[in-house]
Write a protein that holds these residues in place. Structure first.
Motif, short mmCIF file in Angstrom:
data_model
loop_
_atom_site.label_atom_id
_atom_site.label_comp_id
_atom_site.label_asym_id
_atom_site.label_seq_id
_atom_site.Cartn_x
_atom_site.Cartn_y
_atom_site.Cartn_z
N THR A 25 -5.78 -1.00 -10.27
CA THR A 25 -6.98 -0.62 -9.54
C THR A 25 -8.16 -0.58 -10.49
OG1 THR A 25 -5.72 0.72 -7.98
CG2 THR A 25 -8.07 1.17 -8.14
N ARG B 183 0.82 -1.22 0.00
CA ARG B 183 0.00 0.00 0.00
C ARG B 183 0.85 1.27 0.00
NH1 ARG B 183 -2.92 3.73 3.08
NH2 ARG B 183 -4.99 4.09 2.22
N THR C 7 -12.26 -0.07 -9.90
CA THR C 7 -13.34 0.13 -8.93
C THR C 7 -14.60 -0.61 -9.36
OG1 THR C 7 -14.29 2.09 -9.97
CG2 THR C 7 -12.45 2.45 -8.46
N LYS D 115 -8.24 -6.89 -15.30
CA LYS D 115 -6.98 -7.12 -14.61
C LYS D 115 -6.14 -8.18 -15.32
CE LYS D 115 -9.08 -7.37 -10.53
NZ LYS D 115 -9.30 -7.55 -9.08
N VAL E 37 -4.67 2.55 -13.22
CA VAL E 37 -6.01 2.77 -12.68
C VAL E 37 -6.96 2.76 -13.87
CG1 VAL E 37 -7.49 4.33 -11.39
CG2 VAL E 37 -5.07 4.16 -10.80
#
Length: 112
Positions: free
Chosen positions: A44, A8, A46, A59, A81
Motif C-alpha cells: 500500500t 481485500r 498512498t 512498489k 504499508v
C-alpha cells in the motif's frame, strides 16, 4: 512460482490479526497462512507519499526485495504499508535493509 492473489479480505485479516512492526520507512504486517499456501505480498502506497511515478517505483523496489527473499519465507501474508516520509532517492539495498530488519524483529518476537 505463481502466487495466489491477495484479496481485500486477506489484506484486512492480515492487518487486523497479523504481527506488526514499524521500520524506518514501512509498517509491516505478517500473518501466517493456515493453508500452507505460498507467501503473498500486499503493498500500500498512498497518494500522500508522492506522485504516481514515485509510488510505482516504491512498489517495484518492494516487489524486487520480495522476489529475492521469497524462497526463504514461511507461508504467510505479508503486507507492506509505505510511510509518508519515504525518501525519493532510496535504493533497493536501503529498502531491503529496512524490511529485513523489520522481519527479523517479527521473527524474534519484538513486534506487536
Amino acid at each position: 512460482m505463481p502466487h495466489d492473489r491477495l484479496r481485500r479480505g486477506d489484506f484486512l485479516r492480515a492487518t487486523r490479526r497479523g504481527r506488526r512492526v514499524e521500520t524506518g520507512y514501512f509498517r509491516v504486517f505478517v500473518l501466517r497462512r493456515e493453508d500452507g499456501g505460498p507467501t503473498r505480498l500486499g503493498i500500500t502506497v498512498t497518494r500522500k507519499v508522492g506522485k504516481a511515478v514515485l509510488r510505482n517505483r516504491i512498489k517495484r523496489l518492494v516487489r524486487e526485495w520480495f522476489r529475492q527473499r521469497d524462497q526463504g519465507m514461511d507461508a504467510c501474508d505479508l503486507i507492506v504499508v509505505v510511510k509518508r516520509e519515504f525518501p525519493q532517492g532510496l535504493r533497493l539495498q536501503q529498502v531491503a535493509l529496512d524490511l529485513d530488519r523489520g522481519l527479523d524483529r517479527i521473527r524474534m518476537g519484538n513486534a506487536s
